[in-house]
Write an enzyme that holds these catalytic residues in place. Structure first.
Site, mmCIF file in Angstrom:
data_model
loop_
_atom_site.group_PDB
_atom_site.id
_atom_site.type_symbol
_atom_site.label_atom_id
_atom_site.label_comp_id
_atom_site.label_asym_id
_atom_site.label_seq_id
_atom_site.Cartn_x
_atom_site.Cartn_y
_atom_site.Cartn_z
ATOM 1 N N GLN A 1 -55.922 65.748 3.163
ATOM 2 C CA GLN A 1 -56.870 65.417 2.112
ATOM 3 C C GLN A 1 -57.473 66.668 1.511
ATOM 4 O O GLN A 1 -57.674 66.761 0.294
ATOM 5 C CB GLN A 1 -57.976 64.524 2.679
ATOM 6 C CG GLN A 1 -58.779 63.806 1.629
ATOM 7 C CD GLN A 1 -57.940 62.841 0.818
ATOM 8 O OE1 GLN A 1 -57.038 62.217 1.340
ATOM 9 N NE2 GLN A 1 -58.229 62.733 -0.469
ATOM 10 N N HIS B 1 -55.834 68.619 -1.470
ATOM 11 C CA HIS B 1 -55.803 68.019 -2.806
ATOM 12 C C HIS B 1 -56.481 68.901 -3.836
ATOM 13 O O HIS B 1 -55.981 69.106 -4.940
ATOM 14 C CB HIS B 1 -56.516 66.660 -2.795
ATOM 15 C CG HIS B 1 -55.608 65.502 -2.626
ATOM 16 N ND1 HIS B 1 -54.716 65.114 -3.589
ATOM 17 C CD2 HIS B 1 -55.455 64.625 -1.613
ATOM 18 C CE1 HIS B 1 -54.048 64.055 -3.179
ATOM 19 N NE2 HIS B 1 -54.477 63.745 -1.969
ATOM 20 N N GLU C 1 -63.237 56.871 -0.064
ATOM 21 C CA GLU C 1 -62.024 56.513 -0.799
ATOM 22 C C GLU C 1 -60.935 56.051 0.167
ATOM 23 O O GLU C 1 -60.318 55.008 -0.011
ATOM 24 C CB GLU C 1 -61.546 57.723 -1.596
ATOM 25 C CG GLU C 1 -60.251 57.492 -2.354
ATOM 26 C CD GLU C 1 -59.733 58.759 -2.999
ATOM 27 O OE1 GLU C 1 -58.820 58.649 -3.844
ATOM 28 O OE2 GLU C 1 -60.211 59.866 -2.661
ATOM 29 N N HIS C 2 -60.680 56.852 1.197
ATOM 30 C CA HIS C 2 -59.713 56.515 2.239
ATOM 31 C C HIS C 2 -60.442 56.426 3.572
ATOM 32 O O HIS C 2 -61.190 57.336 3.931
ATOM 33 C CB HIS C 2 -58.622 57.589 2.367
ATOM 34 C CG HIS C 2 -57.949 57.937 1.071
ATOM 35 N ND1 HIS C 2 -58.310 59.041 0.325
ATOM 36 C CD2 HIS C 2 -56.936 57.330 0.405
ATOM 37 C CE1 HIS C 2 -57.549 59.100 -0.753
ATOM 38 N NE2 HIS C 2 -56.716 58.077 -0.738
ATOM 39 N N ASP D 1 -50.381 57.236 -0.011
ATOM 40 C CA ASP D 1 -50.201 58.096 -1.180
ATOM 41 C C ASP D 1 -48.815 57.933 -1.781
ATOM 42 O O ASP D 1 -48.643 57.989 -2.998
ATOM 43 C CB ASP D 1 -50.385 59.567 -0.781
ATOM 44 C CG ASP D 1 -51.851 59.963 -0.663
ATOM 45 O OD1 ASP D 1 -52.711 59.196 -1.139
ATOM 46 O OD2 ASP D 1 -52.131 61.031 -0.098
ATOM 47 N N HIS E 1 -79.869 25.686 -29.861
ATOM 48 C CA HIS E 1 -78.918 25.214 -28.852
ATOM 49 C C HIS E 1 -79.093 23.707 -28.622
ATOM 50 O O HIS E 1 -78.123 22.957 -28.529
ATOM 51 C CB HIS E 1 -79.148 25.949 -27.523
ATOM 52 C CG HIS E 1 -78.604 27.341 -27.492
ATOM 53 N ND1 HIS E 1 -79.014 28.316 -28.362
ATOM 54 C CD2 HIS E 1 -77.678 27.917 -26.664
ATOM 55 C CE1 HIS E 1 -78.371 29.440 -28.081
ATOM 56 N NE2 HIS E 1 -77.549 29.234 -27.059
#
Length: 496
Positions: free
Chosen positions: A310, A313, A379-380, A413, A473
């Protein structure tokens, strides 16, 4: 109180951790004591500081300027042209793309479009193994996305006097962004374009700056209709507003997209925030992140490898370890330092920079581990514990969940099936990852076939409208009544 007690326990465990590092012989970890700095020790009190606005203020200002420059004929007069309907000017786009390095500045024949023939050629030039890998990933993503699509269907039920329901249909044009900065990401092409296709979108536009041959090959496999070799805010603007045709440049019209998806840099995120509303977007993605919950049974080499995967990245990526075991944290730190030094460049430098903002949290029990994870909504989320499925079932907030030692996040991934475009920065508390649902419209309808059977509903509507003070209405409902005279027909006009 209980929170204060948890913080005290956490601090005590961290002191024990530091004592272990300083008193354990060097050869016990095969590393020097600096390993304790790879993942900065944090406490539960720090966690509330982690949720940040993904939109960078400077990038937002710059992106506004780029969107304005793309459409010099915009009708906007207030410098916020996000809702103007004019398309992007091809010559303005070409100028921006050359200035920002998407297209070679000295190449007068350069285009912002990549032909289908070029994408086909890129695929044909791959080795047999590379071709098969793209095809394998395409198939797995497609199968999963099609299963998602089949999970939601048209609905029709009876209502008083008629029927009501919903229809499920795809948007007309989808825009997909694939990053092209530090590393080419053909996997992002497959994850976005294939999912749009599975949803049923008839037209798909892909944008990726300086696309590598493998990216173009992935575009061919995924079936993108148009490929734009531009990135950043200019790519988002082009997909949001479309591009005018230009005979002088030999460029066909690019239609405006109804939805734009895919991760990108801070200018992509800023531009998506600006066009949101004019078109749909999937999410505002921040830095990528992984959180691993590990106990005494975890394989520290695998945990370290996943944290590093990770971290490589991006320099702003985050790798987080949450554990009940001080010894596991110490050993993972040692493994991280050993393994990260084995990476080639630029991966090693990127990962090391990301690790400076990565951290570990030692918890008194698994309940606290889960609570810390839910607060971060990573995220993960990897679960590497005894009874990993049981722990996973208790976790509430995350983008993607990876259960057990063998369910590596990297398998997600690269196309196990579920999409790898996931919510970051705590947004997993209220949303999920990219799916066919981002490209689908669920629209409701109703029909009244028997006016008499609908009268209870009519009367309820008249009464509720007047309770809300909405006389118009009420009168519209009265016009459907078999027993009430609409107020607008009464002689004393204006009274109830």
């Amino acid at each position: 109180n209980n929170q204060s007690w948890q913080e005290v326990c956490s601090m005590i465990l961290h002191l024990l951790f530091l004592l272990t590092i300083t008193t354990t012989p060097i050869n016990s970890f095969s590393i020097n004591s600096s390993s304790s700095t790879m993942l900065t020790p944090r406490t539960s009190a720090d966690i509330s500081l982690e949720i940040k606005d993904p939109v960078d203020p400077t990038a937002l200002t710059q992106s506004k300027a780029i969107l304005s420059e793309l459409r010099p004929n915009s009708s906007s007069t207030n410098n916020d042209d996000s809702l103007s309907s004019s398309s992007c000017n091809p010559k303005a786009l070409l100028s921006i793309a050359k200035r920002l390095g998407d297209i070679p500045a000295q190449d007068d024949s350069a285009s912002y479009l990549v032909s289908k023939e070029q994408c086909q050629e890129a695929f044909d030039n791959l080795s047999a193994e590379e071709k098969q890998t793209l095809l394998n990933i395409h198939q797995r993503v497609k199968v999963f996305a099609e299963a998602q699509r089949k999970s939601v269907v048209d609905v029709s039920i009876e209502i008083p006097g008629g029927r009501a329901g919903h229809t499920v249909s795809p948007c007309r044009a989808a825009g997909c962004y694939a990053p092209g900065g530090r590393y080419p990401l053909p996997s992002s092409v497959l994850m976005t374009v294939v999912t749009a296709r599975a949803a049923g979108c008839p037209y798909v536009v892909l944008a990726s700056p300086r696309p590598a041959p493998i990216t173009l090959a992935a575009a061919h496999v995924a079936g993108a209709d148009i490929v734009l070799c531009v990135g950043g805010a200019q790519a988002i603007g082009c997909m949001a507003y479309g591009i005018e045709a230009c005979d002088e440049l030999g460029a066909a019209e690019v239609p405006a997209c109804d939805v734009i998806v895919g991760p990108g840099n801070k200018w992509v995120t800023a531009a998506k925030s600006l066009v949101n509303g004019y078109c749909g977007i999937d999410m505002l993605a921040g830095p990528s992140e992984v959180l691993v919950i590990a106990d005494h049974t975890a394989d520290v080499e695998i945990v370290a490898a996943d944290l590093i995967a990770q971290a490589e990245h991006d320099v702003v990526a985050r790798a987080i370890l949450v554990s009940t075991d001080v010894d596991v944290i110490a050993k993972v730190n040692a493994e991280v330092e050993r393994q990260v030094d084995c990476l080639p460049e630029p991966n090693r430098s990127t990962a090391k920079e990301a690790l400076t903002q990565s951290f570990s949290i030692v918890c008194k029990d698994m309940d606290e581990c889960i609570a810390m994870s839910d607060k971060l909504a990573p995220e993960h989320l990897e679960i590497q514990t005894e009874n990993s499925q049981e722990v996973a079932d208790r976790c509430a907030n995350y983008g993607g969940l990876f259960i057990g030692t063998h369910a590596a996040e990297v398998l997600g991934d690269y196309g196990a099936g579920p999409n790898h475009t996931l919510p970051t920065g705590g947004t997993g508390r209220y949303t999920g990852g990219l799916s066919v649902f981002n490209f689908l419209r669920i629209r409701t309808w109703m029909r009244i076939d028997n006016k008499k059977e609908s009268q209870d509903m009519v009367e309820d509507s008249v009464r509720m409208a007047r309770l809300e003070g909405l006389e118009g209405h009420a009168r519209a409902a009265e016009a459907r009544s078999l027993t009430l005279t609409p107020a607008y027909k009464k002689a004393n006009n204006g009274s109830n």
